[in-house]
Design an enzyme around this catalytic site. Structure first.
Site, PDB file in Angstrom:
ATOM      1  N   ASP A 262       0.757  -1.340   0.206  1.00  0.00           N
ATOM      2  CA  ASP A 262      -0.260   0.257   0.408  1.00  0.00           C
ATOM      3  C   ASP A 262       0.872   0.941   0.082  1.00  0.00           C
ATOM      4  O   ASP A 262       2.247   0.884   0.153  1.00  0.00           O
ATOM      5  CB  ASP A 262      -1.128  -0.058   1.343  1.00  0.00           C
TER       6      ASP A 262
HETATM    7  C1  GLC Z   1      -3.860   4.809   0.150  1.00  0.00           C
HETATM    8  C2  GLC Z   1      -5.077   3.628  -0.025  1.00  0.00           C
HETATM    9  C3  GLC Z   1      -5.117   2.853  -0.918  1.00  0.00           C
HETATM   10  C4  GLC Z   1      -5.370   3.170  -2.174  1.00  0.00           C
HETATM   11  C5  GLC Z   1      -3.661   3.191  -2.243  1.00  0.00           C
HETATM   12  C6  GLC Z   1      -3.418   4.471  -3.630  1.00  0.00           C
HETATM   13  O1  GLC Z   1      -3.879   4.741   0.829  1.00  0.00           O
HETATM   14  O2  GLC Z   1      -4.695   2.547   1.690  1.00  0.00           O
HETATM   15  O3  GLC Z   1      -6.471   1.784  -0.827  1.00  0.00           O
HETATM   16  O4  GLC Z   1      -5.467   2.479  -2.910  1.00  0.00           O
HETATM   17  O5  GLC Z   1      -3.602   4.310  -0.908  1.00  0.00           O
HETATM   18  O6  GLC Z   1      -3.920   5.368  -3.632  1.00  0.00           O
END
Ligand code: GLC
Length: 744
Positions: A262
């Protein structure tokens, strides 16, 4: 490209070029202007790392994608195109209700069609991968990301996870599908106390029986990517958890696709106290199985020295790079680096009448009628009744919710616009009445800029004028419709709240309107189950509308004026009070259950200051008219665990009302005695039954032994002979009951 040539390409890459494929950066890194140095310096990576990066997050639009891809292929010095990934969670330009509303549709088939439409829009706009579905099970509405979940039930979440993955990926081969990336593995939704990014701590049975099934369903549906969770699970950050990523995902479930971290979660291993520094973080994440490092410097700066110092085998890097190159090859990017996206195709595919029509239908099905005293609803548009549509959401286009990253407010149908298609101007008056929120301190705490706060909070004169105008039109009206709710910024990521009521200013206005002694319909716009206990008596009818999406105003009007008989059923419990949380229907009995204990009075499992029961239970929702359930019958009272035995349960449902309806008949079981105690109820199936007035239909469910299995302390699913209760009904509380035995 043939596999052999792809292998040759991998072998031809330098170590630095290989590592580049494992780096994902955001769009600002790829601008040709000098400003791009800003983020690069801030992240602390070299220009070479940027030039060699393998993918981009949250850049979309055919023109922009083409521009960045051209820069990359020109500057990168090698023929490997970028992958474009983004958060396309519940729609792209045509935005649907938030997933918690989608969960209330109980209509996976329609959702699958909707996600195929979304893939069509997003792919035409240059995206190849969506960071969705988010399938985290959630039992605590204090957590802001409950918005993105389909709710509290493992079976229902699994049905929707399957539908969303299949919908996204259906037309991949035809070039209009999206690769689906299921997230957040695993159990992010169990963040303690509903506080964002908090640890999750779960027993093995709970993890396997409640939290993992929806990820497994996505994998069984063919999902091609998995994103790790930002949090720790039982003390280990998911982004570096070998047990989760190797033992469960790769070995037990056979996942061979790309695993992506993430956002900055590799670097955050340091903050968790799991890694010494960014090089240690890189080693632990890659060794655990994370192929792509999203938006952190760890892989870019750490992997090469790790390999050169002999602390990491290049073969590990090759495995990860091979998975990334394979994904690019499956998408045909080597031959078509823009993925077929053109501005013409983008314009032709987005927000088409057909896509809007399906979104309107999905939005209608997400609406849940929570209260309808004396059948106040539906309103009759031909009755000459004067309607006062009041409230901060009466004429507000912000109906998309926080994670509708690519949707645009300008395309959204407001509630006023929806009402105006049913009522002539002389019968409809609208007034804002008050702001959505007037809590400056909270907005400042959320980091909202002073300028933005100025647009959210009206000056006191304006607020007073809005208030007076609302009271004036209410006094001249026959019916008041109050469109209220939480602000977009109050839910979604980092939107954890401890108090889940409507904002004070809205409750005050509602109380004043109530004194006029006129019928009031309350429409609730929210990204979570709010606590409506203290307002439910202020309204004669309550419609839970979530953030209803691009077609929200049309859908709400279709239900309010009776063109559509509401079918929505809650996929998450609405608590009576925040103090009960977490509160969910499939809970355990305890040794001293409140109503069936040998102990009386004080010494049972209950609160002394609030009921145990929710305000509205899982599966609950009203429709117009009335319905009568018959006796729940079984074709046998025993089911053999061995062999391919099965049992059929059936219950009749009669539409005793005057309007057609679609009933969602729900089936639950309770395993009376087991070596791991089982919930008092667990959803095992449902059937949506359209019924004409006066008609009787039968809903049936075939039960097989595997549906009765539960997770033991090793995370294995087992069945044990014994007695089972079976329940069927319109929700998880008002049920008919019978029982059967599972034999050896
Ligand atoms: C965010 C979220 C995730 C998302 C990623 C990219 O922090 O936790 O769900 O897909 O970053 O935006």
């Amino acid at each position: 490209m043939e596999q052999e040539k792809l292998h040759d390409l991998l072998q031809s890459l330098t170590l630095q070029e290989k590592i580049g494929q494992l780096i994902q950066l955001s769009g600002e890194f790829f601008d040709a202007t000098d400003i791009s140095l800003g983020p690069q310096r801030k992240l602390g990576i070299t220009q070479e790392a940027v030039d060699l990066a393998g993918s981009v997050l949250n850049v979309a639009g055919a023109k922009e994608v083409k521009r960045i891809q051209d820069i990359h292929l020109r500057q990168g010095g090698h023929p490997i195109p970028l992958l474009f990934m983004a958060d396309v969670i519940y729609g792209y330009k045509t935005v649907y209700p938030i997933p918690l509303g989608i969960g209330a549709t109980w209509d996976p088939a329609l959702v699958e069609r909707a996600y195929t439409n979304t893939a069509d829009e997003a792919r035409a706009s240059g995206l190849q991968i969506s960071f969705a579905p988010m399938v985290d099970l959630v039992r605590d509405p204090r957590w802001g990301r409950v918005l993105e979940s389909t709710g509290e039930d493992p079976y229902l979440n699994s049905r929707f996870a399957t539908a969303m993955v299949k919908g996204f990926q259906k037309n991949l081969a035809a070039g209009s599908g999206l690769v689906s990336c299921v997230k957040h593995f695993a159990a992010y939704g169990a963040a303690e106390a509903g506080r964002e990014y908090n640890p999750a701590d779960l027993s093995t049975p709970t993890l396997f029986q409640d939290y993992l099934p929806s990820y497994k369903a996505a994998i069984d549906a063919g999902v091609k990517m998995v994103m790790t969770s930002l949090t720790t699970l039982n003390g280990v950050p998911a982004t570096a958890d070998k047990w989760l990523l190797q033992d469960i995902l790769r070995k037990r479930w056979g996942v061979d696709g790309v695993i992506i971290s993430d956002y900055a979660s590799v670097y955050e291993l340091i903050k968790h106290g799991f890694a010494q520094d960014s090089t240690d973080a890189a080693a632990k994440a890659l060794t655990a199985g994370v192929d792509i490092d999203m938006k952190s410097p760890c892989y870019a700066n750490g992997l090469q020295p790790l390999v050169e110092n002999g602390h990491l085998s290049e073969a590990k890097i090759d495995d990860a790079v091979w998975r990334v190159l394979t994904l690019k090859n499956e998408l045909g990017l080597f031959e078509h680096p823009y993925g077929g996206a053109t501005e013409e195709r983008e314009h032709a595919q987005t927000l088409t009448p057909e896509k809007r029509s399906l979104a309107r239908d999905l939005s209608r099905k997400a609406l849940v009628l929570l209260k309808n005293n004396e059948n106040l609803l539906p309103l009759n548009p031909h009755s000459n009744q004067r309607v006062a549509l009041i409230g901060p959401y009466a004429d507000e286009q912000e109906l998309l919710g926080l994670w509708a990253v690519h949707g645009e407010r300008k395309d959204t149908v407001t509630i006023k616009a929806g009402f105006s298609e049913y009522l002539p101007a002389q019968q409809l008056q609208t007034a804002k009445g008050t702001d959505i929120i007037r809590d400056r301190a909270m907005l400042e705490k959320m980091g909202v800029s002073a300028e933005q706060i100025g647009h959210i909070i009206s000056g006191s004169n304006t607020e007073q004028s809005n208030h007076d105008q609302a009271l004036a039109i209410a006094k001249n009206a026959d019916i008041i419709v109050f469109a209220a709710g939480e602000h977009t910024l109050q839910s979604g990521e980092a939107g954890s709240r401890t108090r889940l009521r409507l904002p004070d200013n809205q409750r005050q206005l509602l109380a004043e309107l109530r004194k006029l002694n006129k019928p009031i319909v309350l429409i609730v716009i929210s990204g979570r189950p709010l606590v409506l206990t203290d307002v439910q008596d202020q309204a004669d009818a309550i419609l839970q509308a979530w953030f209803p999406g691009t077609e929200g105003g049309h859908a709400i009007a279709d239900v309010i004026f009776g063109r559509y008989n509401p079918t929505g059923r809650l996929s998450m419990t609405f608590p009576y009070d925040e103090g009960q949380l977490p509160l969910y229907y499939n809970h355990l009995s305890t040794g001293r259950p409140e109503n069936h204990s040998q102990h009386s009075g004080r010494f049972v499992s209950r609160y002394i200051d609030n009921p145990n029961k929710p305000l509205y239970p899982f599966g609950y929702g009203l429709s117009y008219g009335s319905v009568q359930y018959g006796e729940l019958k079984l074709d046998s009272d025993t089911l053999a665990a061995a062999g391919r035995d099965e049992l059929t349960a059936a219950i009749s449902v009669t539409n005793t009302g005057a309007v057609p309806r679609e009933e969602t008949v729900q089936f639950y079981i309770h395993d009376q005695v087991a070596s791991i105690v089982q919930p008092v109820k667990r959803l095992i199936g449902f059937q949506k039954v359209p019924i004409q007035p006066g008609e009787t239909k039968t809903a049936a469910l075939t039960i097989t032994p595997d549906m009765l299995s539960f997770a033991n302390r090793d995370g294995e699913f087992i069945t044990e002979p014994g007695m089972f209760d079976l329940f069927a009904g319109p929700n998880s509380q008002d049920v008919h009951q019978t029982s059967f035995s599972l034999t050896e």
